[in-house]
Every structure is written in C-alpha cells, then in structure tokens.
Motif scaffolding. Structure first.
Motif, mmCIF file in Angstrom:
data_model
loop_
_atom_site.group_PDB
_atom_site.id
_atom_site.type_symbol
_atom_site.label_atom_id
_atom_site.label_comp_id
_atom_site.label_asym_id
_atom_site.label_seq_id
_atom_site.Cartn_x
_atom_site.Cartn_y
_atom_site.Cartn_z
ATOM 1 N N VAL A 40 0.849 -1.188 0.000
ATOM 2 C CA VAL A 40 0.000 0.000 0.000
ATOM 3 C C VAL A 40 0.887 1.240 0.000
ATOM 4 O O VAL A 40 1.847 1.318 0.767
ATOM 5 N N ARG A 41 0.564 2.197 -0.876
ATOM 6 C CA ARG A 41 1.212 3.514 -0.815
ATOM 7 C C ARG A 41 0.282 4.416 -0.025
ATOM 8 O O ARG A 41 -0.839 4.691 -0.435
ATOM 9 N N LEU A 42 0.747 4.825 1.132
ATOM 10 C CA LEU A 42 -0.095 5.630 2.009
ATOM 11 C C LEU A 42 -0.113 7.082 1.550
ATOM 12 O O LEU A 42 0.912 7.635 1.146
ATOM 13 N N ASN A 43 -1.285 7.692 1.623
ATOM 14 C CA ASN A 43 -1.419 9.123 1.374
ATOM 15 C C ASN A 43 -1.541 9.897 2.674
ATOM 16 O O ASN A 43 -1.189 11.073 2.720
ATOM 17 N N CYS A 44 -2.047 9.233 3.703
ATOM 18 C CA CYS A 44 -2.288 9.909 4.979
ATOM 19 C C CYS A 44 -2.025 8.950 6.132
ATOM 20 O O CYS A 44 -2.233 7.748 6.001
ATOM 21 N N ASN A 91 -7.158 -5.388 -6.119
ATOM 22 C CA ASN A 91 -6.471 -4.985 -7.351
ATOM 23 C C ASN A 91 -5.626 -3.752 -7.110
ATOM 24 O O ASN A 91 -5.921 -2.961 -6.201
ATOM 25 N N VAL A 92 -4.609 -3.620 -7.948
ATOM 26 C CA VAL A 92 -3.827 -2.377 -7.944
ATOM 27 C C VAL A 92 -4.793 -1.218 -8.200
ATOM 28 O O VAL A 92 -5.666 -1.314 -9.057
ATOM 29 N N GLY A 93 -4.656 -0.172 -7.405
ATOM 30 C CA GLY A 93 -5.533 0.989 -7.554
ATOM 31 C C GLY A 93 -6.660 1.029 -6.532
ATOM 32 O O GLY A 93 -7.285 2.072 -6.342
ATOM 33 N N ASP A 94 -6.932 -0.114 -5.869
ATOM 34 C CA ASP A 94 -7.968 -0.115 -4.826
ATOM 35 C C ASP A 94 -7.513 0.743 -3.649
ATOM 36 O O ASP A 94 -6.334 0.741 -3.285
ATOM 37 N N ARG A 95 -8.455 1.437 -3.037
ATOM 38 C CA ARG A 95 -8.132 2.213 -1.844
ATOM 39 C C ARG A 95 -8.053 1.263 -0.650
ATOM 40 O O ARG A 95 -8.815 0.295 -0.554
ATOM 41 N N ALA A 96 -7.118 1.544 0.244
ATOM 42 C CA ALA A 96 -6.854 0.601 1.337
ATOM 43 C C ALA A 96 -6.522 1.349 2.619
ATOM 44 O O ALA A 96 -5.854 2.382 2.596
ATOM 45 N N GLY A 97 -6.981 0.797 3.727
ATOM 46 C CA GLY A 97 -6.713 1.389 5.031
ATOM 47 C C GLY A 97 -5.962 0.429 5.939
ATOM 48 O O GLY A 97 -6.141 -0.790 5.861
ATOM 49 N N THR A 132 2.523 3.418 10.209
ATOM 50 C CA THR A 132 2.032 4.203 9.068
ATOM 51 C C THR A 132 2.749 5.538 8.885
ATOM 52 O O THR A 132 2.339 6.328 8.046
ATOM 53 N N TYR A 133 3.806 5.784 9.631
ATOM 54 C CA TYR A 133 4.615 6.989 9.378
ATOM 55 C C TYR A 133 5.586 6.705 8.244
ATOM 56 O O TYR A 133 6.773 6.980 8.320
ATOM 57 N N GLN A 134 5.095 6.069 7.211
ATOM 58 C CA GLN A 134 5.952 5.832 6.057
ATOM 59 C C GLN A 134 5.100 5.700 4.811
ATOM 60 O O GLN A 134 3.910 5.420 4.889
ATOM 61 N N GLN A 135 5.728 5.899 3.661
ATOM 62 C CA GLN A 135 4.961 5.952 2.422
ATOM 63 C C GLN A 135 4.471 4.589 1.955
ATOM 64 O O GLN A 135 3.387 4.483 1.408
ATOM 65 N N TYR A 136 5.292 3.564 2.127
ATOM 66 C CA TYR A 136 4.950 2.238 1.607
ATOM 67 C C TYR A 136 4.923 1.230 2.745
ATOM 68 O O TYR A 136 5.857 1.169 3.553
#
Ligand code: ZN
Ligand code: ZN
Length: 160
Positions: A40-44, A91-97, A132-136
């Motif tokens: 997961v690439r985190l945005n927040c 799938n790639v592109g799905d939003r994930a928490g 989660t203090y990281q991008q990936y």
C-alpha cells in the motif's frame, strides 16, 4: 497502468526511542509483499497519542526496537500498488486502510465473534509491525480495510 514503485520511500523514523525520542525523515526500503499481502502507498496517516507512548516506551510493553520496528503510526489510508501472488479480490488501484491491529489470529473465540480487538494474537501496528509513518507499507490482504468512495484519505486515516 500500474504506477512505478520506487526502491525506497520516505519514512518518519523514531530516533532515540525513549523519553527524549525524535522523529527523523529518512529514506527506507520499500517492502516486498508476501504472497498473501498487499503493498500500500499511504497518502495519509493519523497521529495518535498511543504512537507517542510506543516511541517513549512508557507502557508495559516491549519497545518498538524489540520487534525491529522503526516507524510508529497505526491509522493509514492510501492505495494498493502491488498485490501478492495468492491474493484474491484486491487490485492495484484499490483504496486501502491500515488499522491499529495489522493482523489477528483469525481463529479464536474473540476473532470468531467480531471482537478481534481482544485477540491474544493481535499484532499492533507501529509497535509489532511497521507503522504508518511511512509511504509504503505491506498489509495482510485478509485484514486490510476497504475505503469507500466519497471518504477522503485524510478523513479515512484517523477513522481506522
Ligand atoms: Zn490510536
Ligand atoms: Zn484471534
């Protein structure tokens, strides 16, 4: 088209774990998802007082470093950028928490009854697994949260 995944990503790494800890932005390796995991690439990320306790190590728990964890944080929202070989339904592109528990045993009375936050096998995100203090971040597909359309990442992250 799948986005390009870099070799390294930014991370808020805890330095000097303990009462006078600091967080430094460092480049860390992007993890490779196992067969049953998502990358997961985190945005927040949320910022929570428990993160501070984990970094200060003032609770009756082993320190983050005992688990090899360098980043706190347990409330993340982003997008799937890679799917493990055995994963179905993502799938790639799905939003994930990413939740405060990165995984549970899935096979005890508490897990069977929707009380998995009491699972004795719970893995605390940002203490026992990378936070989660990281991008990936990798996450077990079976225990990754879906984020519905219409909920922004900045809202979804802390709700985790
Ligand atoms: Zn929290
Ligand atoms: Zn369990």
């Amino acid at each position: 088209m799948a986005e390009e995944i870099p070799k390294q990503g930014k991370a808020g790494v805890v330095v000097n774990e303990g009462s006078d800890f600091k967080i430094e932005v460092q480049m860390v390796d992007v993890p490779e998802p196992k067969d049953d995991e998502l990358l997961v690439r985190l945005n927040c990320t949320g910022l929570c007082m428990s993160d501070v306790h984990f970094m200060m190590n003032d609770w009756a728990l082993p320190p983050m470093s005992a688990f090899g964890v360098r980043c706190a944080g347990h409330e993340g929202a982003g997008v799937v950028v890679k799917v493990g070989k055995a994963v179905k339904g993502w799938n790639v592109g799905d939003r994930a928490g990413i939740k405060p528990l990165s995984d549970v045993c899935h096979n005890c009375e508490e897990c069977w009854n929707g009380r998995e936050n009491y699972c004795a096998g719970g893995v605390y995100t940002g203490l026992m697994s990378a936070g989660t203090y990281q991008q990936y971040l990798t996450s077990p597909a079976i225990y990754t949260s879906r984020i519905p359309d219409g909920v922004e990442d900045a809202v979804a992250g802390p709700i985790m």
